[in-house]
Design an enzyme around this catalytic site. Structure first.
Site, short mmCIF file in Angstrom:
data_model
loop_
_atom_site.label_atom_id
_atom_site.label_comp_id
_atom_site.label_asym_id
_atom_site.label_seq_id
_atom_site.Cartn_x
_atom_site.Cartn_y
_atom_site.Cartn_z
N ARG A 61 -3.39 6.47 0.62
CA ARG A 61 -3.41 7.07 0.83
C ARG A 61 -2.93 7.71 1.62
O ARG A 61 -3.03 9.40 2.43
CB ARG A 61 -4.85 7.15 1.99
CG ARG A 61 -6.10 7.00 0.72
CD ARG A 61 -7.59 6.76 1.41
NE ARG A 61 -7.13 5.65 1.63
CZ ARG A 61 -7.80 4.61 2.14
NH1 ARG A 61 -9.34 5.01 2.48
NH2 ARG A 61 -8.30 3.68 3.42
N TYR A 105 -14.30 -12.73 -0.66
CA TYR A 105 -15.39 -11.20 -1.25
C TYR A 105 -16.74 -11.48 -1.69
O TYR A 105 -17.06 -11.16 -1.86
CB TYR A 105 -14.61 -10.48 -2.35
CG TYR A 105 -13.63 -9.56 -0.37
CD1 TYR A 105 -14.28 -8.48 -0.07
CD2 TYR A 105 -12.04 -10.03 -0.74
CE1 TYR A 105 -13.48 -8.11 0.49
CE2 TYR A 105 -11.28 -9.37 -0.21
CZ TYR A 105 -12.11 -8.58 0.23
OH TYR A 105 -11.07 -7.02 1.70
N ARG A 142 -6.31 11.52 -6.08
CA ARG A 142 -7.94 10.88 -5.46
C ARG A 142 -9.05 12.66 -5.78
O ARG A 142 -10.15 11.71 -5.75
CB ARG A 142 -7.68 10.76 -4.55
CG ARG A 142 -7.37 8.95 -4.50
CD ARG A 142 -8.76 8.02 -5.05
NE ARG A 142 -9.09 7.61 -4.24
CZ ARG A 142 -10.73 8.04 -3.91
NH1 ARG A 142 -10.47 8.95 -5.31
NH2 ARG A 142 -10.97 7.43 -3.21
N ARG A 172 0.96 -1.54 0.00
CA ARG A 172 0.62 0.06 -0.12
C ARG A 172 1.37 1.30 -0.02
O ARG A 172 0.28 2.48 0.69
CB ARG A 172 -1.20 -0.36 1.63
CG ARG A 172 -2.34 -1.09 0.79
CD ARG A 172 -3.29 -0.28 0.20
NE ARG A 172 -4.32 -0.93 0.34
CZ ARG A 172 -5.55 -1.66 0.16
NH1 ARG A 172 -5.53 -0.95 1.45
NH2 ARG A 172 -5.60 -2.60 0.31
N ASP A 204 -6.14 -2.89 -8.16
CA ASP A 204 -6.86 -4.02 -6.78
C ASP A 204 -7.43 -5.56 -7.34
O ASP A 204 -7.02 -5.06 -8.90
CB ASP A 204 -7.59 -3.21 -6.77
CG ASP A 204 -8.77 -3.64 -5.41
OD1 ASP A 204 -7.98 -2.70 -4.66
OD2 ASP A 204 -9.55 -4.11 -5.09
#
Ligand code: CP3
Length: 357
Positions: free
Chosen positions: A45, A167, A54, A41, A90
């Site tokens: 962010r 998922y 973003r 990651r 992703d």
């Protein structure tokens, strides 16, 4: 065993390497000039430049526009000096190959509007080659290959079938994925049919990534810690093995999971080149359990990176001390960077790992 042990003295005679050479040497368990490092990651962010990007585009726009994905991928390489660039994408993207709609909701994660709940749902799945269904992923890799050169290794990745199935069946993130596990235990035939479909797609997706320029690939099995060793062996490991058997001749492979202290020896036998381990076990203890023929990635606690610098530095040096300069260590966190992490802390960790601080 002797070939995998190099002491710090020997290391100094290895001539200076580029980031890409350093990462790939470690992934092949060869001597390095200094330990390679990257962060899961890292393109996210925690970086102000990513947050600015973003503000202009939503997540899926960035992930499916090659120029934007390449831009996000390069951000941590420029700012932190890491030895690997992980493609901005992703684990959900290859669901396009199966024809499964999904969303990535901010602060939540992947959501599947029509979850898979029956054999009929599995039988309806399509199979479109990655080249046609996810061309943007491959184009981003091609662009990055040219832009990165020798600066950093280019890392492709995919979600492992078990984690994707969690998922797909649950329909959304959950702590224990009870619906997914209930289907796995209650309808094993449906489970295996779904795992087959995911395995097929994942093999094609990873092959295409290597053909487009990925130097190495990581398989993310984020939820594997939900399984006991016997269930892992029958319900997930056979598929992971097939993926590594197909990918290993093409590029070095890394297996990622967390919370899998109970599964380490079995993971070591999955056919990957290196195993990413989390902080729940000291790196030397984990490596002894994995055995001498696989490399290791890890294993600083991402939450430790939120502590004052002296504690972070102590933690990073402890990981290096436990690795003892053995060939095959790739420094990383045990899981992804937390969004509130100060990028300066991460840059400091890179300097410590590279022996520059
Ligand atoms: O530097 C990088 O690692 C970037 C590439 C990357 C992303 N996701 C981008 C992303 C990678 C390797 C992933 C893998 C991924 N995605 C995993 C496996 C790794 C892990 O953390 O266990 C999983 C489980 C997912 C599913 C997913 N996608 C989650 C849980 C989330 C977070 C949701 C949130 O907002 O907190 C996403 C979205 C996502 N994928 C973000 C990023 C940078 C945050 C998105 C944003 O900008 O809003």
């Amino acid at each position: 065993m002797a070939t995998t042990l190099i002491c710090d003295e020997q290391r100094r005679v290895v001539p200076p390497m580029t980031g890409r050479q350093r990462f790939l040497a470690a992934a092949r368990m060869r001597p390095v000039d200094t330990t390679p490092v990257w962060f899961m990651r890292q393109a996210g962010r925690s970086l102000p430049e990513y947050r600015a990007l973003r503000e202009q585009h939503d997540f899926m726009t960035v992930a499916t526009t090659p120029e934007l994905a390449a831009e996000a991928t390069l951000m941590p390489v420029k700012r932190l000096g890491v030895d690997a660039a992980v493609l901005f994408a992703d684990i959900m993207l290859p669901l396009a190959c199966l024809g499964i709609p999904f969303e990535i909701r901010q602060g939540i994660g992947p959501v599947i509007p029509d979850p898979i709940r029956s054999r009929a749902d599995v039988e309806r799945l399509g199979f479109a080659p990655a080249a046609g269904a996810t061309p943007y992923v491959l184009e981003a890799l091609r662009q990055l290959k040219t832009e990165l050169g020798e600066r950093a290794a280019l890392l492709g990745f995919a979600g492992a079938p078990f984690t994707l199935a969690c998922y797909l069946i649950e329909g959304k993130p959950a702590r224990e994925f009870p619906r997914a596990k209930a289907l796995m235990y209650g309808e094993p035939e449906t489970w295996h049919a779904l795992m087959e479909a995911l395995t097929r797609v994942t093999i094609d997706y990873l092959r295409e990534q290597v053909a487009a320029g990925a130097d190495a690939v990581q398989l993310f099995d984020s939820w594997l810690g939900l399984l006991d060793p016997e269930t892992y062996e029958t319900m997930a490991l056979p598929y992971t093995r097939r993926i590594f058997a197909a990918a290993a001749p093409l590029a070095p492979t890394i297996h990622f999971s967390t919370g899998t202290v109970a599964l380490l020896e079995k993971i070591a036998g999955s056919g990957c080149a290196a195993v990413s381990v989390d902080w729940r076990q000291p790196l030397d203890v984990a490596w002894a359990r994995l055995g001498p023929s696989v490399g290791i990635q890890g294993n600083l606690d991402p939450a430790l990176a939120l502590a004052p610098w002296p504690a972070v530095e102590r933690g990073a040096r402890d990981v290096l001390r436990r690795a003892k300069g053995r060939a095959g260590h790739i420094f990383n966190l045990g899981h992804g960077i937390l969004p509130q992490t100060d990028p300066e802390t991460l840059a400091g960790v890179v300097r410590v790992v590279h022996g520059e601080a």
